[in-house]
Structure formats: C-alpha cells, structure tokens
Scaffold this active site. Structure first.
Site, PDB file in Angstrom:
ATOM      1  N   THR A 194       0.844  -1.193   0.000  1.00 26.70           N
ATOM      2  CA  THR A 194       0.000   0.000   0.000  1.00 26.70           C
ATOM      3  C   THR A 194       0.877   1.239   0.000  1.00 26.70           C
ATOM      4  O   THR A 194       1.896   1.294   0.683  1.00 26.70           O
ATOM      5  CB  THR A 194      -0.943   0.021   1.222  1.00 26.70           C
ATOM      6  N   PHE A 196       0.989   5.165   0.950  1.00 27.17           N
ATOM      7  CA  PHE A 196       0.354   6.154   1.809  1.00 27.17           C
ATOM      8  C   PHE A 196       0.918   7.528   1.494  1.00 27.17           C
ATOM      9  O   PHE A 196       2.120   7.667   1.204  1.00 27.17           O
ATOM     10  CB  PHE A 196       0.620   5.853   3.287  1.00 27.17           C
TER      11      PHE A 196
END
Length: 296
Positions: A194, A196
């Site tokens: 992921t 961010f």
C-alpha cells in the site's frame, strides 16, 4: 514547595506529549496506517490521533486542533486506487509532503488458546477480507464480517473477550491488544503493498529542496489527442510518469479528470514542466511536490 516524583513523572509525560508530532490516521492503534506512520517518522516522538473515516481525518487535519500532519492510503497493488481519497485531495486545501510504501501482511488474530474450529466469525475491513478470501475458503463454517478498521476489529475481540470471533489485522495489533496470531500471512497474494501519502494543511508553505516527485490533477479539451499533447510535452521535459489515473467529471458525462504523478529527470525543474503544460490543460492543480518514497 517540594515536587514529588509522581508530579515530576506527570510533568515529563506532558512535556514529551507536547513535543510529539501529532499524526492523524484513518483507523485505530495497531492499524497499518500507524505502522506506515512510524516507518516514515522513525526517530521522532509521535502522538497517533485516530479518525474513523478518511473524511474525518481530512476535516480534523484542516481544523488543526488535534493534528499536525496526517497519513492517508491512496493505492494498493491488489485493490487499486482509492478514488474517494483522490477526491478528498482535490476538494480540500491539503498538500502532499511525502509518501511511504508498506508491505501489507494480514494475520488471523484471536484470544490466546482459541483454535480455528471454535471461530464462528472473523471481522475486518472489507479490503483486508477481500485479500484473504482464499484462506477462508478452506473454513466454510466461518462468516466474514466487514467492519470499518482492521485494528478496531482486533480491539473489539480483546475488549469483548470473544472466543468465537477472530480478526484480520497487523502484527502490531496483535501486540497492542495481546492477541494470538493463529495464522500469519494469510493474504492470497504476497505482493501486497500500500502507498500512503503524508499530508499537511496547505498554508502556501515552501516545498522541500529534496522534492523530486510531483502529484497533480488537470482536465483537457474533450477532443482527439488532447491528452497525448500533455504527455508529449512532459516527455520533452524528461519527466518519468509513474502514474496516471482518470476519474469522471461530475456533471460532464464521458469527460475525465486526470491525476498524474511524475519524477523529475534531467536539468528541468518540476515548476518548468508544470508551466509548459499549463496552456494546454484546464484546472491544473498541484497536489504536492515531495521526496520519492522508498519502495523496498
């Protein structure tokens, strides 16, 4: 008046809290957002400030009473882009000041001593559940229940002392809530990462001199070749396009807004590249210029 040791301890704690960077995250203690925060700010005292939703995170960041900066997931290698978060970037006066990439490992957490045959339900965020469905296909007696946060699911198992409920969450959540890792790394695809974004309220602050990555958005004429012209100019300025994402323009069917990330190359500056495409774009917004994150 003599100061007691208890008063000294309280004063020290208050002083440390006052000097800590207050970082807002979507989620709760033990969430992947917290892990990413601590990875981005490894040597800084931190105060993690939870928010229930991304919208609440942005609102609190703009208010400025509880948060100095915020961390928000923007894309996942399995689930793709979080388009609602792109809208939040566009619709609010926030600025991207950094990015961090995190390898996501999902774990099945339970109270100590519980075995998988005892579980009737497993709770977690919908994205985490989607990433682990293959694992749970072997246990059809378990119902998967969607919640707002991985770490909150783990906390509720501990608080309620549920022996019939497990949670999909991080190693940090297992540690914080004193849960047992019944099964580690249960995500189907191990290339699960992921990205961010690190956000601040946009006060017109100066861009870091180390900035080598730019995020922006724009629209183009609804004509043949209009997007190609923009990309051709960027190519001429020797920038490396790392992402392009389209989104529909509300109220203009079949017309699109583009979100673009690029890395600066050669001797040209990112300001020159933006100035070059400004005449052939509409509604050009700089979302942030920052230092590229480490993907390792």
């Amino acid at each position: 008046m003599q100061t007691t040791s208890a008063e000294t301890t309280t004063e020290n704690a208050s002083s440390e809290e006052a000097s800590s960077l207050r970082v807002g995250i979507q989620g709760y203690t033990g969430a992947f957002h917290e892990i990413a925060t601590r990875q981005f700010f490894p040597d800084q005292p931190l105060q993690i400030v939870p928010a229930h939703t991304f919208s609440e995170l942005i609102a609190a960041l703009l208010k400025g009473e509880e948060m100095d900066t915020g961390l928000m997931a923007i894309e996942n290698t399995l689930a793709g882009s979080l388009m609602s978060n792109y809208r939040l970037l566009l619709d609010n006066p926030v600025r991207i000041v950094g990015e961090v990439f995190l390898r996501i490992e999902q774990n099945l957490l339970t109270l100590p001593g519980v075995n998988i045959e005892e579980l009737e339900e497993v709770h977690s965020h919908p994205v985490a559940i989607a990433q682990c469905r293959d694992f749970f296909s072997k246990y059809p007696h378990i119902q998967l229940v969607e919640t707002v946060d991985t770490a909150l699911s783990a906390r509720e198992v501990q608080e309620n002392q549920w022996r019939h409920v497990g949670a999909i969450a991080s190693n940090l959540a297992a540690e914080v809530y004193e849960l047992e890792t019944l099964a580690a790394g249960i995500e189907t695809n191990k290339q699960n990462h992921t990205r961010f974004l690190v956000l601040e309220k946009d006060r017109g602050q100066a861009v870091s001199p180390n900035a080598n990555k730019v995020s922006m958005s724009f629209t183009v004429d609804h004509t043949v070749g209009s997007l190609y012209k923009v990309l051709a100019v960027l190519s001429a300025y020797n920038v490396n396009l790392t992402k392009i994402q389209s989104a529909p323009i509300i109220g203009k069917p079949w017309e699109y807004l583009f979100f673009v990330d690029f890395l600066i190359g050669g001797n040209m500056s990112w300001q020159q590249a933006l100035d070059a495409i400004r005449p052939i774009t509409h509604e050009l917004h700089l979302l942030g210029a920052y230092e590229q994150g480490d993907k390792n």
